[in-house]
Design a protein around this motif. Structure first.
Motif, mmCIF file in Angstrom:
data_model
loop_
_atom_site.group_PDB
_atom_site.id
_atom_site.type_symbol
_atom_site.label_atom_id
_atom_site.label_comp_id
_atom_site.label_asym_id
_atom_site.label_seq_id
_atom_site.Cartn_x
_atom_site.Cartn_y
_atom_site.Cartn_z
ATOM 1 N N ILE A 1 14.757 0.738 -13.654
ATOM 2 C CA ILE A 1 13.580 1.265 -14.329
ATOM 3 C C ILE A 1 13.521 0.724 -15.755
ATOM 4 O O ILE A 1 14.523 0.297 -16.331
ATOM 5 N N SER A 2 12.315 0.771 -16.332
ATOM 6 C CA SER A 2 12.175 0.493 -17.756
ATOM 7 C C SER A 2 10.997 1.287 -18.280
ATOM 8 O O SER A 2 10.086 1.658 -17.541
ATOM 9 N N GLY A 3 11.023 1.562 -19.552
ATOM 10 C CA GLY A 3 9.968 2.315 -20.215
ATOM 11 C C GLY A 3 10.375 2.568 -21.648
ATOM 12 O O GLY A 3 11.495 2.248 -22.056
ATOM 13 N N GLU B 1 23.802 13.110 -13.105
ATOM 14 C CA GLU B 1 24.181 13.674 -11.811
ATOM 15 C C GLU B 1 23.478 12.885 -10.721
ATOM 16 O O GLU B 1 22.288 12.621 -10.818
ATOM 17 N N GLY B 2 24.212 12.495 -9.697
ATOM 18 C CA GLY B 2 23.623 11.818 -8.551
ATOM 19 C C GLY B 2 23.832 10.325 -8.526
ATOM 20 O O GLY B 2 23.467 9.667 -7.547
ATOM 21 N N GLY B 3 24.392 9.751 -9.564
ATOM 22 C CA GLY B 3 24.609 8.318 -9.590
ATOM 23 C C GLY B 3 25.267 7.886 -10.883
ATOM 24 O O GLY B 3 25.684 8.729 -11.708
ATOM 25 N N THR B 4 25.361 6.599 -11.075
ATOM 26 C CA THR B 4 25.967 6.033 -12.280
ATOM 27 C C THR B 4 25.092 4.904 -12.793
ATOM 28 O O THR B 4 24.176 4.432 -12.110
ATOM 29 N N ILE B 5 25.388 4.450 -14.010
ATOM 30 C CA ILE B 5 24.648 3.341 -14.613
ATOM 31 C C ILE B 5 25.340 2.033 -14.273
ATOM 32 O O ILE B 5 26.566 1.903 -14.421
ATOM 33 N N PHE C 1 15.879 -0.960 -20.361
ATOM 34 C CA PHE C 1 16.098 -1.297 -18.950
ATOM 35 C C PHE C 1 17.395 -0.641 -18.493
ATOM 36 O O PHE C 1 18.432 -0.771 -19.154
ATOM 37 N N THR C 2 17.329 0.060 -17.363
ATOM 38 C CA THR C 2 18.525 0.701 -16.817
ATOM 39 C C THR C 2 18.576 0.508 -15.313
ATOM 40 O O THR C 2 17.577 0.709 -14.618
ATOM 41 N N GLU C 3 19.737 0.109 -14.828
ATOM 42 C CA GLU C 3 19.993 0.022 -13.398
ATOM 43 C C GLU C 3 20.864 1.209 -13.003
ATOM 44 O O GLU C 3 21.939 1.423 -13.579
ATOM 45 N N PHE C 4 20.409 1.991 -12.026
ATOM 46 C CA PHE C 4 21.152 3.147 -11.532
ATOM 47 C C PHE C 4 21.754 2.811 -10.176
ATOM 48 O O PHE C 4 21.082 2.272 -9.287
ATOM 49 N N LEU C 5 23.016 3.178 -10.017
ATOM 50 C CA LEU C 5 23.735 2.932 -8.770
ATOM 51 C C LEU C 5 23.943 4.246 -8.036
ATOM 52 O O LEU C 5 24.375 5.241 -8.631
ATOM 53 N N PRO C 6 23.652 4.286 -6.735
ATOM 54 C CA PRO C 6 23.936 5.500 -5.964
ATOM 55 C C PRO C 6 25.431 5.645 -5.714
ATOM 56 O O PRO C 6 26.201 4.709 -5.970
ATOM 57 N N GLY D 1 8.582 8.208 -20.343
ATOM 58 C CA GLY D 1 9.400 7.960 -19.159
ATOM 59 C C GLY D 1 9.225 6.561 -18.600
ATOM 60 O O GLY D 1 8.647 5.668 -19.235
ATOM 61 N N ALA D 2 9.715 6.373 -17.386
ATOM 62 C CA ALA D 2 9.648 5.061 -16.743
ATOM 63 C C ALA D 2 8.205 4.631 -16.560
ATOM 64 O O ALA D 2 7.370 5.389 -16.066
#
Length: 671
Positions: free
Chosen positions: A45-47, A58-62, A69-74, A103-104
């Motif tokens: 996502i980016s924004g 909670e629910g994932g990591t960076i 810009f952020t990439e989230f990993l499950p 937000g995004a």
């Protein structure tokens, strides 16, 4: 890289502000709408809002992160089955969201095989505010009985007109001298661009009322007079720009009377005498965060001219992109002008996986500069150095000390984003770039930024530390070296005054400003260019962005100032503190009436006012992915700024301005 576009996934985002009972929560929910499970993927996502390293998730990591810009990993081995959702809850943001644009604004899913899937992104919902989201310019209605008989923005020094005649179909321009001919041509082009079907300029065969353009001696460069008689209008000025401004005033009077004949009149007789109270009436536009095509820039310039704004500060480079063609360094645009998945610069501020961006060719720049000149607007480019150079460094990595270790971050979250003042390569590159720019911008004013250098800049560079030791001694060099890998810039731009970063920047500024002066140029800078007091005040000026008090203090030190405090004149700030308004919030908020009534020189002494060049609105483009947001944030505030710069304070009136502002053009006119 392949890009899939099937709408198989849906992303929803929401914001819950903190309260006594609960923590803040930014929630991203990815739903699988397809009939197949997906695995081995990440969400990107980016924004405008940034997910800092210190957040709680909670629910994932960076995964990868760069600025916004952020990439989230499950979780490991996670599969998103059909009909199910994956939810990420993020708290402890360093800057809580305040508006729906925080937000995004761009998102996609990246798969392990290298493919991507673009996601449509709806505005982030606030779970504490469900008011309809505002987009598009607020157009003030014209009252039935306005407080003035004629529609003019900015309001002139003297308006002494009487009578009401039927509105002429348009005007036939009588011009016989080179300045008058040029002004008539510029006005004709201007109204065709802004109001094509209205026929403001038309031949006598179509009933055009004669307008004579007279060049007279003795008026100030932008002053003009308009005199009305039964069958003719006469405009007088000493310059082409003065004549153009007189025509613009006449055109505004005509449009008011033509569109709202019960509210405004076209005079039978009388005079208008006018000249600006400030010489610098400016608009800054950041085209690095979002790119604006040539057609957008040219129409924006036309709108500025209709408001009698005479300076266009073109912010052509920043961390996020490089936007102007440089023959000597084609990589600047080949690399620095584009963002996308897998590129040197990832998607930022709403751009998605696909390669997006753009730059201005030299031919386009010449066309834009010539267009502006015809409209009485001088264009000055900004290349922001030594900070805000992430994109430049991706294209020209030699600008960084090859032995530099560790890391520092800017307030916007970019690592190691400052070109190195101790490297001779830095000056070789920049002098080459500036020489090419000087050929394109005949105003001979080059803005070099100099803002927001992080406190830890160059603290891991042996070359920079050696230079610092040479000019400042061992103590300051050793103190600066201890800033390596120390996180600063968590809640605002660092104050670097007195630091090793400030000393190194002053060395850089002194050399760059001296070079530009040798080329016959004035050097512009943000207020941080005053660090070290090294630039020649007779060949430079500063833009004061933190507060009027800072601008006043710098004016007192002898710097020529353009006042543009973020709290009021930054047009990316929202119109109110409400969630349903778009825009940024870090400097506060500024509705049009607040901007209109703001005194940019309150408390200044007579001596300080001698160093006032004027005022300037600044558009920073982080929230402008949605161009209807641009309209919402810029209009009518740019007209309020224009009147503050032109009209004497004693002649200002919010109620009069508000009655007329709805007639002023906007850029996109999106709903």
């Amino acid at each position: 890289m392949s890009i899939q576009r099937q709408p198989a996934l849906r992303l929803e985002t929401s914001w819950m502000p903190a309260s006594e009972e609960r923590n803040q929560a930014y929630t991203l929910t990815l739903k699988n709408l397809s009939s197949k499970s997906i695995a081995d993927f990440s969400l990107c996502i980016s924004g405008p809002g940034r997910v800092d390293p210190a957040v709680q998730i909670e629910g994932g990591t960076i995964g990868r992160r760069l600025s916004n810009f952020t990439e989230f990993l499950p979780p490991e081995n996670f599969e998103l089955e059909p009909g199910n959702t994956w939810t990420l809850t993020i708290s402890a943001l360093s800057w809580p969201f305040q508006h729906w644009t925080d937000g995004a604004t761009g998102a996609y899913v990246a798969f392990g095989n290298g493919s991507t899937l673009s996601l449509s992104v709806e505005p982030t919902r606030s779970l504490a505010n469900n008011a309809p989201l505002k987009r598009g310019a607020e157009i003030y209605p014209v009252p039935g009985n306005p407080p003035v008989p004629v529609a003019i923005v900015p309001w002139p020094n003297e308006v002494s007109v009487s009578g009401k005649r039927s509105v002429p179909p348009g005007f036939t321009l009588d011009a016989n001298t080179p300045p008058a001919i040029a002004a008539a041509a510029a006005f004709t082009s201007l109204v065709e661009q802004l109001f094509a079907v209205e026929g403001i300029v038309r031949p006598a065969s179509e009933g055009g009322m004669p307008v004579t353009l007279d060049v007279v001696e003795g008026l100030a460069p932008e002053a003009y007079g308009v005199s009305f008689a039964e069958e003719i209008v006469r405009i007088s000025a000493s310059t082409q720009t003065g004549l153009l401004y007189g025509l613009i005033t006449l055109g505004q009077i005509w449009r008011g009377a033509h569109l709202y004949p019960r509210a405004f009149r076209f005079p039978v007789e009388g005079v208008i005498r006018d000249e600006p109270s400030m010489g610098w009436r400016g608009l800054h536009l950041d085209v690095a965060r979002q790119f604006y095509g040539k057609a957008e820039i040219k129409r924006l310039l036309a709108i500025l001219a209709w408001n009698k704004v005479n300076r266009f500060h073109w912010h052509l480079s920043d961390d996020e992109a490089w936007r102007i063609e440089i023959d000597a360094y084609p990589a600047l645009t080949e690399v620095g002008a584009w963002r996308g998945h897998g590129l040197a610069i990832p998607p930022l501020l709403g751009s998605g996986a696909a390669r997006t961006g753009g730059y201005y060719t030299k031919a386009a720049v010449r066309e834009i500069v010539a267009h502006a000149k015809e409209l009485g607007i001088e264009v000055l480019p900004e290349i922001d150095v030594p900070g805000h150079c992430y994109a430049m460094q991706q294209a020209i990595p030699e600008l960084r000390d090859p032995q530099e270790a560790g890391s520092y971050h800017s307030v916007q979250g970019f690592p190691d984003n400052c070109v190195n003042p101790a490297r001779e390569k830095t000056y070789e590159v920049l002098e080459t770039i500036f020489r090419e720019l000087i050929e394109l911008f005949p105003f001979k004013t080059i803005h070099i930024g100099a803002d927001e250098v992080p406190l830890g800049a160059w603290s891991g560079s042996p070359e920079a530390l050696a230079k610092l030791r040479e000019i400042g001694g061992d103590a300051i060099a050793e103190a600066h070296a201890k800033r390596l890998n120390v996180i600063t810039n968590t809640h605002g731009a660092d104050d670097i005054e007195g630091s090793g970063a400030a000393v190194l920047q002053s060395v850089f500024l002194a050399r760059i400003q001296k070079f530009l002066a040798e080329q016959g140029c004035i050097t512009g800078g943000w207020e941080e260019a005053a660090h070290g007091n090294v630039i020649d005040k007779t060949k430079s000026y500063l833009c004061g962005w933190r507060s009027v008090e800072v601008s006043a203090a710098l004016a007192g030190q002898g710097y020529e100032m353009v006042v543009c405090p973020g709290q009021v004149y930054y047009l990316d700030m929202a119109n109110s503190p409400d969630w349903d308004e778009p825009g940024a919030s870090w400097a506060g908020w500024s509705e049009p009436e607040k901007l209109y009534n703001f005194d940019p020189v309150e408390g200044w002494s007579v001596e300080q006012k001698r160093n006032l060049r004027g005022i300037q609105a600044c558009i920073w483009s982080e929230p402008m992915t949605d161009r209807a947001v641009f309209d919402r944030l810029v209009f009518p505030r740019i007209s309020a700024l224009a009147e503050s710069a032109w009209t004497k304070p004693a002649h200002k009136s919010w109620e009069r301005f508000k009655a007329v502002a709805g007639l002023m053009p906007v850029l996109y006119a999106y709903p």
